[in-house]
Design a protein around this motif. Structure first.
Motif, PDB file in Angstrom:
ATOM      1  N   ARG A  63       0.869  -1.050  -0.023  1.00 25.79           N
ATOM      2  CA  ARG A  63       0.026   0.076  -0.066  1.00 25.79           C
ATOM      3  C   ARG A  63       0.886   1.175  -0.067  1.00 25.79           C
ATOM      4  O   ARG A  63       1.835   1.241   0.689  1.00 25.79           O
ATOM      5  CB  ARG A  63      -1.041   0.017   1.272  1.00 25.79           C
ATOM      6  N   ALA A  64       0.488   2.391  -0.670  1.00 26.44           N
ATOM      7  CA  ALA A  64       1.279   3.698  -1.119  1.00 26.44           C
ATOM      8  C   ALA A  64       0.611   4.757  -1.272  1.00 26.44           C
ATOM      9  O   ALA A  64      -0.745   4.388  -1.271  1.00 26.44           O
ATOM     10  CB  ALA A  64       2.383   3.187  -1.999  1.00 26.44           C
ATOM     11  N   ARG A  65       0.934   5.826  -1.382  1.00 33.00           N
ATOM     12  CA  ARG A  65       0.462   7.106  -1.923  1.00 33.00           C
ATOM     13  C   ARG A  65       1.206   7.783  -2.855  1.00 33.00           C
ATOM     14  O   ARG A  65       2.402   7.658  -2.801  1.00 33.00           O
ATOM     15  CB  ARG A  65      -0.183   7.967  -0.704  1.00 33.00           C
ATOM     16  N   LEU A  66       0.451   8.339  -3.609  1.00 29.88           N
ATOM     17  CA  LEU A  66       1.296   9.153  -4.802  1.00 29.88           C
ATOM     18  C   LEU A  66       1.539  10.401  -4.080  1.00 29.88           C
ATOM     19  O   LEU A  66       0.895  11.326  -3.485  1.00 29.88           O
ATOM     20  CB  LEU A  66       0.358   9.553  -5.980  1.00 29.88           C
ATOM     21  N   GLY A 105      -2.028   0.962 -15.871  1.00 29.27           N
ATOM     22  CA  GLY A 105      -3.511   1.012 -15.687  1.00 29.27           C
ATOM     23  C   GLY A 105      -4.363   2.132 -15.889  1.00 29.27           C
ATOM     24  O   GLY A 105      -5.511   2.089 -15.459  1.00 29.27           O
ATOM     25  N   LEU A 106      -3.773   3.122 -16.157  1.00 26.18           N
ATOM     26  CA  LEU A 106      -4.680   4.531 -16.119  1.00 26.18           C
ATOM     27  C   LEU A 106      -5.183   4.729 -17.413  1.00 26.18           C
ATOM     28  O   LEU A 106      -4.353   4.762 -18.675  1.00 26.18           O
ATOM     29  CB  LEU A 106      -3.472   5.718 -15.935  1.00 26.18           C
ATOM     30  N   ILE A 114      -2.551  14.336  -5.693  1.00 30.06           N
ATOM     31  CA  ILE A 114      -1.538  14.011  -4.716  1.00 30.06           C
ATOM     32  C   ILE A 114      -2.227  13.210  -3.683  1.00 30.06           C
ATOM     33  O   ILE A 114      -3.553  13.329  -3.324  1.00 30.06           O
ATOM     34  CB  ILE A 114      -0.938  15.316  -4.141  1.00 30.06           C
ATOM     35  N   ASP A 115      -1.632  12.356  -3.073  1.00 28.91           N
ATOM     36  CA  ASP A 115      -2.071  11.434  -1.838  1.00 28.91           C
ATOM     37  C   ASP A 115      -2.988  10.307  -2.307  1.00 28.91           C
ATOM     38  O   ASP A 115      -3.502   9.782  -1.690  1.00 28.91           O
ATOM     39  CB  ASP A 115      -2.728  12.451  -0.627  1.00 28.91           C
ATOM     40  N   GLU A 116      -3.314  10.275  -3.595  1.00 25.00           N
ATOM     41  CA  GLU A 116      -3.979   9.195  -4.326  1.00 25.00           C
ATOM     42  C   GLU A 116      -3.383   7.682  -3.739  1.00 25.00           C
ATOM     43  O   GLU A 116      -2.232   7.617  -3.913  1.00 25.00           O
ATOM     44  CB  GLU A 116      -3.801   9.072  -5.821  1.00 25.00           C
ATOM     45  N   LYS A 135      -3.721   2.827  -9.288  1.00 24.22           N
ATOM     46  CA  LYS A 135      -4.834   3.255  -8.287  1.00 24.22           C
ATOM     47  C   LYS A 135      -5.604   2.211  -7.368  1.00 24.22           C
ATOM     48  O   LYS A 135      -5.878   0.994  -7.938  1.00 24.22           O
ATOM     49  CB  LYS A 135      -5.831   4.008  -9.078  1.00 24.22           C
ATOM     50  N   ALA A 136      -5.418   2.329  -5.977  1.00 22.59           N
ATOM     51  CA  ALA A 136      -6.187   1.331  -5.120  1.00 22.59           C
ATOM     52  C   ALA A 136      -7.736   1.480  -5.284  1.00 22.59           C
ATOM     53  O   ALA A 136      -8.114   2.669  -5.402  1.00 22.59           O
ATOM     54  CB  ALA A 136      -5.621   1.435  -3.936  1.00 22.59           C
TER      55      ALA A 136
END
Length: 137
Positions: A63-66, A105-106, A114-116, A135-136
């Motif tokens: 799990r991460a964030r942009l 996959g966009l 930001i924070d996606e 994207k989660a």
């Protein structure tokens, strides 16, 4: 003779070998200092916070964030010309370390924030497993 430069592959050495071996086994790992607990990527021989040489490897949740990104519309290396447009992103793992990666996959390369929230996707590139994110949800 190839019509473009060969794909740039990572330079594997004794310091980063555990990272690349874990990816090949289907796991993303990051380094952690045994003295102060700081976590980081990319691999290095000492803690960037306290300079202790006693480090270990920990599994990442995926799990991460942009944090940031750029969308390339011109290839600055010929090996990437057939991928245009593509992004290069700074991703922060849930555990804290940041790494430079790609989002895959966009439907729309501009549909990012930001924070996606992101999820790990392991990809094979020219015989090497690399971490990418989607994207989660």
């Amino acid at each position: 003779m190839p019509d473009h430069d060969p794909f740039p592959l990572p330079r594997v050495d004794e310091t980063n070998r555990p990272y690349w071996e874990a990816l090949a086994e289907g796991r993303l790992v990051y380094q952690c200092c045994k003295a102060c607990g700081h976590a980081w990527l990319p691999a290095r021989s000492e803690c960037p916070r306290c300079l202790a040489a006693e480090t270990g490897w920990q599994p990442a949740s995926g799990r991460a964030r942009l944090v940031s990104w750029v969308t390339y519309r011109k290839a600055f290396h010929p090996a990437f010309a057939d991928r245009l447009p593509y992004n290069v992103s700074v991703v922060e793992l849930e555990e804290g370390p940041r790494l430079i990666s790609n989002l895959v996959g966009l439907a729309d390369p501009e549909d990012l924030a930001i924070d996606e929230p992101l999820a790990l996707v392991l990809r094979e590139e020219h015989g090497v497993t690399i971490p990418a994110f989607r994207k989660a949800g």
